[in-house]
Motif scaffolding. Structure first.
Motif, PDB file in Angstrom:
ATOM      1  N   ASN A   1       0.840  -1.198   0.000  1.00  0.00           N
ATOM      2  CA  ASN A   1       0.000   0.000   0.000  1.00  0.00           C
ATOM      3  C   ASN A   1       0.874   1.247   0.000  1.00  0.00           C
ATOM      4  OD1 ASN A   1      -1.837   2.068   0.433  1.00  0.00           O
ATOM      5  ND2 ASN A   1      -3.101   0.859   1.825  1.00  0.00           N
ATOM      6  N   ASP A   2       1.296   1.662  -1.178  1.00  0.00           N
ATOM      7  CA  ASP A   2       2.141   2.847  -1.271  1.00  0.00           C
ATOM      8  C   ASP A   2       1.418   4.104  -0.788  1.00  0.00           C
ATOM      9  OD1 ASP A   2       4.229   1.365  -2.211  1.00  0.00           O
ATOM     10  OD2 ASP A   2       4.150   2.114  -4.268  1.00  0.00           O
ATOM     11  N   ASP A   3       0.125   4.167  -1.005  1.00  0.00           N
ATOM     12  CA  ASP A   3      -0.625   5.352  -0.567  1.00  0.00           C
ATOM     13  C   ASP A   3      -0.550   5.504   0.951  1.00  0.00           C
ATOM     14  OD1 ASP A   3      -1.306   5.988  -3.160  1.00  0.00           O
ATOM     15  OD2 ASP A   3      -3.305   5.078  -3.055  1.00  0.00           O
ATOM     16  N   GLU A   4      -0.684   4.387   1.681  1.00  0.00           N
ATOM     17  CA  GLU A   4      -0.591   4.452   3.140  1.00  0.00           C
ATOM     18  C   GLU A   4       0.842   4.797   3.566  1.00  0.00           C
ATOM     19  OE1 GLU A   4      -1.413   4.313   7.232  1.00  0.00           O
ATOM     20  OE2 GLU A   4      -2.696   4.617   5.469  1.00  0.00           O
ATOM     21  N   SER A   5       1.824   4.267   2.853  1.00  0.00           N
ATOM     22  CA  SER A   5       3.212   4.594   3.176  1.00  0.00           C
ATOM     23  C   SER A   5       3.469   6.091   3.001  1.00  0.00           C
ATOM     24  CB  SER A   5       4.167   3.792   2.280  1.00  0.00           C
ATOM     25  OG  SER A   5       4.100   2.414   2.579  1.00  0.00           O
ATOM     26  N   ILE A   6       2.978   6.646   1.908  1.00  0.00           N
ATOM     27  CA  ILE A   6       3.147   8.082   1.668  1.00  0.00           C
ATOM     28  C   ILE A   6       2.427   8.886   2.749  1.00  0.00           C
ATOM     29  CG2 ILE A   6       2.496   9.953   0.091  1.00  0.00           C
ATOM     30  CD1 ILE A   6       3.142   8.004  -2.220  1.00  0.00           C
ATOM     31  N   ALA A   7       1.216   8.456   3.111  1.00  0.00           N
ATOM     32  CA  ALA A   7       0.481   9.139   4.177  1.00  0.00           C
ATOM     33  C   ALA A   7       1.233   9.067   5.502  1.00  0.00           C
ATOM     34  CB  ALA A   7      -0.909   8.538   4.313  1.00  0.00           C
ATOM     35  N   THR A   8       1.920   7.950   5.735  1.00  0.00           N
ATOM     36  CA  THR A   8       2.703   7.791   6.965  1.00  0.00           C
ATOM     37  C   THR A   8       3.873   8.755   6.981  1.00  0.00           C
ATOM     38  OG1 THR A   8       2.057   5.459   7.155  1.00  0.00           O
ATOM     39  CG2 THR A   8       4.050   6.141   8.333  1.00  0.00           C
ATOM     40  N   VAL A   9       4.563   8.889   5.856  1.00  0.00           N
ATOM     41  CA  VAL A   9       5.662   9.850   5.766  1.00  0.00           C
ATOM     42  C   VAL A   9       5.153  11.263   6.036  1.00  0.00           C
ATOM     43  CG1 VAL A   9       7.319  10.943   4.195  1.00  0.00           C
ATOM     44  CG2 VAL A   9       7.070   8.453   4.214  1.00  0.00           C
ATOM     45  N   GLN A  10       4.050  11.599   5.443  1.00  0.00           N
ATOM     46  CA  GLN A  10       3.536  12.959   5.609  1.00  0.00           C
ATOM     47  C   GLN A  10       3.034  13.202   7.030  1.00  0.00           C
ATOM     48  OE1 GLN A  10       0.849  13.228   2.249  1.00  0.00           O
ATOM     49  NE2 GLN A  10       2.543  13.623   0.830  1.00  0.00           N
ATOM     50  N   ARG A  11       2.444  12.180   7.649  1.00  0.00           N
ATOM     51  CA  ARG A  11       2.051  12.320   9.059  1.00  0.00           C
ATOM     52  C   ARG A  11       3.291  12.497   9.941  1.00  0.00           C
ATOM     53  NH1 ARG A  11      -2.385  10.324  11.813  1.00  0.00           N
ATOM     54  NH2 ARG A  11      -3.484  10.855   9.865  1.00  0.00           N
ATOM     55  N   ALA A  12       4.355  11.795   9.598  1.00  0.00           N
ATOM     56  CA  ALA A  12       5.599  11.948  10.345  1.00  0.00           C
ATOM     57  C   ALA A  12       6.089  13.388  10.286  1.00  0.00           C
ATOM     58  CB  ALA A  12       6.663  11.000   9.802  1.00  0.00           C
ATOM     59  N   LEU A  13       6.077  13.969   9.101  1.00  0.00           N
ATOM     60  CA  LEU A  13       6.511  15.362   8.955  1.00  0.00           C
ATOM     61  C   LEU A  13       5.600  16.294   9.752  1.00  0.00           C
ATOM     62  CD1 LEU A  13       7.382  15.471   5.144  1.00  0.00           C
ATOM     63  CD2 LEU A  13       8.929  15.097   7.074  1.00  0.00           C
ATOM     64  N   ASP A  14       4.310  16.022   9.729  1.00  0.00           N
ATOM     65  CA  ASP A  14       3.363  16.836  10.502  1.00  0.00           C
ATOM     66  C   ASP A  14       3.650  16.763  11.998  1.00  0.00           C
ATOM     67  OD1 ASP A  14       2.066  17.472   8.130  1.00  0.00           O
ATOM     68  OD2 ASP A  14       0.487  15.961   8.385  1.00  0.00           O
ATOM     69  N   SER A  15       4.203  15.624  12.448  1.00  0.00           N
ATOM     70  CA  SER A  15       4.477  15.411  13.873  1.00  0.00           C
ATOM     71  C   SER A  15       5.787  16.045  14.320  1.00  0.00           C
ATOM     72  CB  SER A  15       4.528  13.907  14.174  1.00  0.00           C
ATOM     73  OG  SER A  15       3.317  13.273  13.836  1.00  0.00           O
ATOM     74  N   GLY A  16       6.600  16.506  13.375  1.00  0.00           N
ATOM     75  CA  GLY A  16       7.902  17.066  13.714  1.00  0.00           C
ATOM     76  C   GLY A  16       9.057  16.130  13.472  1.00  0.00           C
ATOM     77  N   ILE A  17       8.770  14.913  12.984  1.00  0.00           N
ATOM     78  CA  ILE A  17       9.844  14.032  12.538  1.00  0.00           C
ATOM     79  C   ILE A  17      10.432  14.642  11.266  1.00  0.00           C
ATOM     80  CG2 ILE A  17      10.302  11.795  11.442  1.00  0.00           C
ATOM     81  CD1 ILE A  17       8.344  10.563  13.438  1.00  0.00           C
ATOM     82  N   THR A  18      11.742  14.787  11.245  1.00  0.00           N
ATOM     83  CA  THR A  18      12.386  15.351  10.059  1.00  0.00           C
ATOM     84  C   THR A  18      13.304  14.359   9.362  1.00  0.00           C
ATOM     85  OG1 THR A  18      14.188  16.267  11.418  1.00  0.00           O
ATOM     86  CG2 THR A  18      12.299  17.704  10.975  1.00  0.00           C
ATOM     87  N   LEU A  19      13.897  13.442  10.113  1.00  0.00           N
ATOM     88  CA  LEU A  19      14.873  12.505   9.554  1.00  0.00           C
ATOM     89  C   LEU A  19      14.163  11.318   8.919  1.00  0.00           C
ATOM     90  CD1 LEU A  19      17.858  11.673   9.194  1.00  0.00           C
ATOM     91  CD2 LEU A  19      17.704  10.558  11.439  1.00  0.00           C
ATOM     92  N   LEU A  20      14.227  11.228   7.605  1.00  0.00           N
ATOM     93  CA  LEU A  20      13.677  10.098   6.852  1.00  0.00           C
ATOM     94  C   LEU A  20      14.833   9.270   6.337  1.00  0.00           C
ATOM     95  CD1 LEU A  20      10.879  11.854   4.745  1.00  0.00           C
ATOM     96  CD2 LEU A  20      10.710  10.854   7.032  1.00  0.00           C
ATOM     97  N   ASP A  21      14.780   7.960   6.568  1.00  0.00           N
ATOM     98  CA  ASP A  21      15.901   7.085   6.253  1.00  0.00           C
ATOM     99  C   ASP A  21      15.536   6.069   5.187  1.00  0.00           C
ATOM    100  OD1 ASP A  21      18.707   6.130   7.403  1.00  0.00           O
ATOM    101  OD2 ASP A  21      17.513   4.345   6.949  1.00  0.00           O
ATOM    102  N   THR A  22      16.271   6.098   4.069  1.00  0.00           N
ATOM    103  CA  THR A  22      16.076   5.149   2.992  1.00  0.00           C
ATOM    104  C   THR A  22      17.450   4.655   2.529  1.00  0.00           C
ATOM    105  OG1 THR A  22      15.044   4.792   0.819  1.00  0.00           O
ATOM    106  CG2 THR A  22      15.926   6.999   1.254  1.00  0.00           C
ATOM    107  N   ALA A  23      17.498   3.913   1.433  1.00  0.00           N
ATOM    108  CA  ALA A  23      18.763   3.432   0.871  1.00  0.00           C
ATOM    109  C   ALA A  23      18.519   2.953  -0.543  1.00  0.00           C
ATOM    110  CB  ALA A  23      19.338   2.286   1.714  1.00  0.00           C
ATOM    111  N   ASN A  24      19.580   2.958  -1.343  1.00  0.00           N
ATOM    112  CA  ASN A  24      19.434   2.511  -2.726  1.00  0.00           C
ATOM    113  C   ASN A  24      19.051   1.035  -2.815  1.00  0.00           C
ATOM    114  OD1 ASN A  24      21.915   1.425  -1.926  1.00  0.00           O
ATOM    115  ND2 ASN A  24      23.033   2.083  -3.751  1.00  0.00           N
ATOM    116  N   VAL A  25      19.410   0.264  -1.804  1.00  0.00           N
ATOM    117  CA  VAL A  25      19.187  -1.181  -1.856  1.00  0.00           C
ATOM    118  C   VAL A  25      17.787  -1.584  -1.410  1.00  0.00           C
ATOM    119  CG1 VAL A  25      19.966  -1.775   0.484  1.00  0.00           C
ATOM    120  CG2 VAL A  25      20.444  -3.348  -1.421  1.00  0.00           C
TER     121      VAL A  25
END
Length: 327
Positions: free
Chosen positions: A31-55
């Motif tokens: 569910n990419d839509d829920e994942s995107i909503a989770t990222v945006q909710r994180a930003l709304d909460s004051g979370i700034t550090l998003l962690d990903t990787a090429n792999v």
């Protein structure tokens, strides 16, 4: 809004968001839509550090995060990584030559849809390439404006020192939780001596410390945790006894076992910013709630008594995935 902490000179929210599970490792990408909503909710909460990787995916997670932060780039401290390469047999290898470093950075920038990466990690250290070569290439990326700060993941104290001598290391990302405390003896003190922040991944023991996993059969067929010794038959029951003890303490405080375990990691110091991973807003909100938990000295003593290091059954990784910290 949550408080902030410092990783070296970099200011971030006191908790970050690990994004790997949105695209790989823990079952189907559903569910990419829920994942995107989770990222945006994180930003709304004051979370700034998003962690990903090429792999992660591979590559698909960076594209997903790029979509999620579109229009909100200035709110994000964007971290990604290079360096893990997979063998045909599924074993983990690493690559750190200068050409690969620069190619990886350019490819990540394109997938993320950004003009710079805030925190660029060497995901694993290449045993066949001096870390000085890798970090020389990384320092050139900083000079070129493609990267702001540099990090390293699952490295030994000696390797951290060698990298730091070439260019300042802003953050170490390594596994740290109530059931993985390997960095405490030498690596964390080295980071503190050098002014390097610590970013614990899997602070909830890959979800185990939440109590949501009670048997290997609870996991999807393609979930990488089925390969991990701590989730294997013969080990999982022993480890569940630790979760049960944590749940008792959590119940007394009116929080979940996962929140208690996460609060413990966050109590390790003001230079510690864990990145619990989730692809669901519900779990994100539970994780953020752990920042409101105050642990007394008595609480900490009881938590450590409930989860003694020598009581954890099973190694972190199976053969083939175990080339990690200390290299």
């Amino acid at each position: 809004m949550i408080a902030t902490r410092k990783l070296g000179e970099l200011t971030v929210g006191a908790q970050g968001l690990g994004c790997m599970g949105m695209s790989s490792a823990y079952g189907v990408r559903d569910n990419d839509d829920e994942s995107i909503a989770t990222v945006q909710r994180a930003l709304d909460s004051g979370i700034t550090l998003l962690d990903t990787a090429n792999v992660y995916g591979p590559e698909t997670n960076e594209r997903l995060i790029g979509r999620a932060i579109a229009g909100r780039r200035d709110e994000v401290v964007l971290a990604t990584k290079f360096g893990i390469v997979w063998g045909a047999d599924g074993s983990m290898g690493a690559r750190g030559d200068a050409t690969y470093v620069k190619q990886s950075c350019d490819a990540s920038l394109e997938r993320l849809g950004v003009d710079h990466i805030d925190l660029y990690y060497q995901h694993r250290v290449d045993p066949n390439v001096p870390v000085e070569e890798t970090w020389g290439a990384l320092s050139e990326l900083v000079a070129a404006g493609k990267v702001r700060y540099l990090g390293i993941s699952e490295a030994s104290a000696d390797t951290i020192r060698r990298a730091h001598a070439v260019h300042p290391v802003t953050a170490l990302q390594s596994e740290w939780s109530l059931w993985t405390r390997d960095i405490e003896a030498e690596i964390a003190p080295t980071c503190r001596e050098l002014g390097i922040g610590i970013v614990p991944f899997s602070p909830l023991g890959r979800g185990f410390l939440t109590g949501a996993i009670t048997a290997t059969t609870d996991l999807p067929a393609d979930d990488m945790r089925r390969r991990l010794p701590r989730f294997a038959d013969g080990n999982i029951d022993s480890n569940l006894a630790i979760v049960a003890a944590l749940r008792e303490l959590a119940d007394e405080k009116g929080v979940t076992a996962g929140q208690l375990a996460l609060a413990w990691v966050q109590s390790r110091g003001d230079d510690v910013v864990p990145i619990p991973g989730t692809k669901r807003r519900t779990y994100l909100e539970q994780n953020v709630g752990s920042l409101d938990i105050t642990l007394t000295a008595a609480d900490l003593a009881r938590i450590e008594a409930a989860a003694p290091t020598d009581a954890i059954a099973g190694a972190r990784y199976p053969e083939g995935l175990a080339r990690v910290a200390g290299k």
